[in-house]
Design a protein around this motif. Structure first.
Motif, PDB file in Angstrom:
ATOM      1  N   MET A   1      -7.622   3.198   5.135  1.00  0.00           N
ATOM      2  CA  MET A   1      -6.341   2.642   5.586  1.00  0.00           C
ATOM      3  C   MET A   1      -6.529   1.155   5.890  1.00  0.00           C
ATOM      4  O   MET A   1      -7.342   0.782   6.723  1.00  0.00           O
ATOM      5  N   GLY A   2      -5.775   0.314   5.199  1.00  0.00           N
ATOM      6  CA  GLY A   2      -5.879  -1.102   5.460  1.00  0.00           C
ATOM      7  C   GLY A   2      -5.291  -1.913   4.323  1.00  0.00           C
ATOM      8  O   GLY A   2      -4.631  -1.381   3.432  1.00  0.00           O
ATOM      9  N   PRO A   3      -5.523  -3.239   4.346  1.00  0.00           N
ATOM     10  CA  PRO A   3      -4.971  -4.122   3.320  1.00  0.00           C
ATOM     11  C   PRO A   3      -5.541  -3.825   1.937  1.00  0.00           C
ATOM     12  O   PRO A   3      -6.568  -3.162   1.800  1.00  0.00           O
ATOM     13  N   GLU A  30       0.453  -7.524   7.219  1.00  0.00           N
ATOM     14  CA  GLU A  30      -0.939  -7.909   6.963  1.00  0.00           C
ATOM     15  C   GLU A  30      -1.340  -7.625   5.516  1.00  0.00           C
ATOM     16  O   GLU A  30      -2.160  -8.347   4.936  1.00  0.00           O
ATOM     17  N   ASP A  31      -0.762  -6.599   4.903  1.00  0.00           N
ATOM     18  CA  ASP A  31      -1.039  -6.302   3.504  1.00  0.00           C
ATOM     19  C   ASP A  31      -0.495  -7.406   2.603  1.00  0.00           C
ATOM     20  O   ASP A  31      -1.137  -7.792   1.620  1.00  0.00           O
ATOM     21  N   LEU A  32       0.696  -7.901   2.930  1.00  0.00           N
ATOM     22  CA  LEU A  32       1.308  -8.942   2.115  1.00  0.00           C
ATOM     23  C   LEU A  32       0.539 -10.257   2.233  1.00  0.00           C
ATOM     24  O   LEU A  32       0.374 -10.985   1.245  1.00  0.00           O
ATOM     25  N   HIS A  33       0.061 -10.552   3.445  1.00  0.00           N
ATOM     26  CA  HIS A  33      -0.790 -11.738   3.608  1.00  0.00           C
ATOM     27  C   HIS A  33      -2.076 -11.589   2.795  1.00  0.00           C
ATOM     28  O   HIS A  33      -2.526 -12.545   2.136  1.00  0.00           O
ATOM     29  N   ALA A  34      -2.681 -10.413   2.846  1.00  0.00           N
ATOM     30  CA  ALA A  34      -3.909 -10.175   2.079  1.00  0.00           C
ATOM     31  C   ALA A  34      -3.644 -10.273   0.585  1.00  0.00           C
ATOM     32  O   ALA A  34      -4.453 -10.832  -0.168  1.00  0.00           O
TER      33      ALA A  34
END
Length: 256
Positions: A1-3, A30-34
């Protein structure tokens, strides 16, 4: 689970994998930033030749995390973060392939549409519920739908907000290929290999120029297209391609 995670193979194939299977790979801020960070890195990586965007499980992506929608619209640092992330994917010079392991919902429908090719599994569905949420979709997403699928298909998907199955997605041009789940990797690999066989400068230039052309007449776009044409005309790749054609051998492109 994460970016999302990025992996770059030795042959130049980059893979971005969504990492929230328990929540149908919904996209958090945070996913979109990554995602944007990975795309910036790929744009500057000379070894990268093709990008594959994918996930695992019965859903490719369920779109933006609606629990963060109020934050996004209440004056966060980038209230158009989702739009900007998808636009960055479309603008990536590398050819891109969406490996759709499952259904697409909400903003994920545009995330996949921003890729150059979409290969989906039989039985997947698409649903764009913006109208049922009271949400007016962002401008660049509407433009992508209309330019790629046509006005009537875009109206059907946005205004009716009905689930559309994979065979119909193939018919209207949302999918380039519809394959059984067990054939998804082979179909994706075949598309990637076809892209890797092309000259990088020509592929990247024509991808961007085709997108520029799809947006309609524009003086700045015409200048960009002319610059790409001129760059390829004096490239070492063109000389290698012509020499390989004459010698009936496989070309060895260097991307310059």
């Amino acid at each position: 689970m994460g970016p999302p995670l990025l992996h770059l193979a030795e042959d130049g194939r980059a893979t971005l994998t969504l990492q929230r299977p328990q929540h149908h790979h919904r996209l958090h801020r945070e996913d979109l930033h990554a995602l944007q960070q990975h795309l910036r890195a790929l744009a500057q990586e000379p070894r990268a030749r093709v990008l594959v965007l994918t996930a695992s499980g019965p859903v490719f992506c369920s779109g933006f995390h609606l629990g963060e929608l109020e934050e996004a619209e209440a004056g966060a640092a980038d209230p158009q973060l989702f739009e900007h992330a998808v636009d960055a994917l479309e603008a990536l010079p590398l050819p891109t392939v969406a490996r759709l392991n499952g259904s697409v919902y909400g903003g994920a429908t545009d995330l996949a549409l921003a890729c150059d090719f979409r290969i989906g599994v039989q039985g997947m569905e698409l649903r764009m519920p913006a109208a049922r949420l009271g949400l007016h979709y962002y401008p660049s997403g509407l433009q992508r739908y209309v330019s790629r699928l046509g006005l009537q298909a875009a109206k059907r998907l946005f205004l009716l907000a009905q689930a559309v199955r994979s065979d119909e997605l193939l018919r209207i041009g949302y999918l380039d290929q519809q394959v059984p789940a067990e054939a998804l990797d082979a179909a994706t690999d075949a598309t990637v290999q076809a892209l890797l066989a092309g000259a990088p400068l020509a592929l990247q230039g024509m991808k961007l120029s085709l997108d520029d052309t799809a947006r309609g007449p524009d003086a700045a776009a015409a200048a960009r297209i002319a610059e790409r044409v001129a760059r390829c005309a004096v490239s070492a790749d063109l000389q290698e391609g012509l020499a390989a054609w004459a010698a009936r051998r496989a070309p060895r492109f260097q991307g310059r």
